[in-house]
Write an enzyme that holds these catalytic residues in place. Structure first.
Site, PDB file in Angstrom:
ATOM      1  CB  SER A  50      -0.902   0.014   1.245  1.00 42.10           C
ATOM      2  OG  SER A  50      -1.537   1.284   1.401  1.00 42.10           O
ATOM      3  CE1 TYR A  68      -4.000  -2.356   5.148  1.00 45.31           C
ATOM      4  CE2 TYR A  68      -3.260  -0.230   4.326  1.00 45.31           C
ATOM      5  CZ  TYR A  68      -3.748  -1.502   4.091  1.00 45.31           C
ATOM      6  OH  TYR A  68      -3.979  -1.917   2.803  1.00 45.31           O
ATOM      7  CE  LYS A 124      -1.256  -3.962   3.340  1.00 52.21           C
ATOM      8  NZ  LYS A 124      -1.391  -5.238   2.594  1.00 52.21           N
TER       9      LYS A 124
END
Length: 271
Positions: free
Chosen positions: A140, A153, A157
């Site tokens: 991401s 998150y 990533k």
């Protein structure tokens, strides 16, 4: 001949969104695709939607026993495993990173970081290290920059991007390992980032729109195929230019100044 004709691919978390689009792109390129989902029902439904010989297997991405069974299933049914796309991801932890509890932190790490490593190791040991193959991780742009509310998150990533480089070095030359880093894409996982304010997000994107799952799928198909045979350890950003920052949108009037000047009067013209 299609670029992936005769090859077998596994796509984790492929019952919808980017994963389903990736599975469709690989199937269109000729691969026999095995899609996974948390439940057998969802996986089989996705495979039926794809057609073209796709197969569905229920396997939670972080379940080691289920992952091993899926890899064994691929080898039993097709005799090979050429492509692995680690797409499954989760984001249960929203808010300042220091306020996230251990359970949500560990769940995010387990699915976004441990699972890709688990599946990559299984695929390498079962087939790819001896016969060759390509692994593509779905990272991401949050792994390339800080962001409000999605810090955990983003941390996973960012680690996945480095894990991609590490695996490329360790598994080469037989196995290529690359990643894609999508921006805001029209998926259920990302709907809080675009739903009800899509126009605003598009306005912050150089190409003027949010992404669609096939945008990412095309990049994955390229990295998985023979056209990328001398590419490994790379992360391809697929974000319409979102990491570039706020676009500069010149108004139409600004182009008026670029028009050629009017001819000078005859008395002022050069002889």
């Amino acid at each position: 001949m299609s670029p992936l004709e005769g090859r077998t691919a596994i796509v984790t978390g492929a019952s919808r969104g980017i994963g389903l689009a990736v599975a469709d792109a690989l199937a269109e390129a000729g691969a026999t695709v095995i899609v996974t989902a948390r439940t057998e029902e969802a996986a089989v439904a996705a495979a039926s939607q794809l057609g073209r010989g796709a197969l569905g297997v229920g396997a939670h991405a972080a379940d080691e026993e289920a992952a091993r069974a899926c890899v064994e299933f691929a080898l039993e049914r097709t005799g090979r495993l050429d492509v692995l796309v680690n797409n499954a991801g989760t984001n249960p932890a929203y808010g300042p990173i220091c306020e996230v509890d251990r359970a949500r932190f560990m769940k995010t790490v387990e699915v976004n970081l441990w699972a890709p490593l688990l599946w990559s190791g299984l695929a390498a040991r079962a087939w790819m290290s001896e016969h060759g193959g390509a692994i593509v991780n779905v990272a991401s742009i949050n792994g390339l920059k800080t962001s409000a509310g999605t810090g955990v998150y983003g941390v996973t990533k960012a680690a996945l991007i480095h894990q991609t480089r590490q695996l490329a070095m360790e598994l080469g030359p037989r196995v290529r390992v690359n990643a894609v880093a999508p921006g805001v894409v029209r998926t259920k996982l990302a709907e809080t980032l675009w739903q009800n304010h899509e126009e605003e997000v598009a306005g912050r994107t150089a190409l003027g729109r949010i992404g669609e799952p096939p945008d990412v799928a095309s990049a994955v198909r390229f990295l998985a195929g023979p056209e990328a045979s001398w590419i490994t350890g790379e992360t391809l950003v697929v974000d319409g230019g979102q990491v570039l920052g706020q676009p500069i949108r010149p108004r139409a009037a600004a182009y008026d100044s670029a028009a050629p000047p009017a001819p000078a009067p005859a008395s002022e013209a050069a002889p």
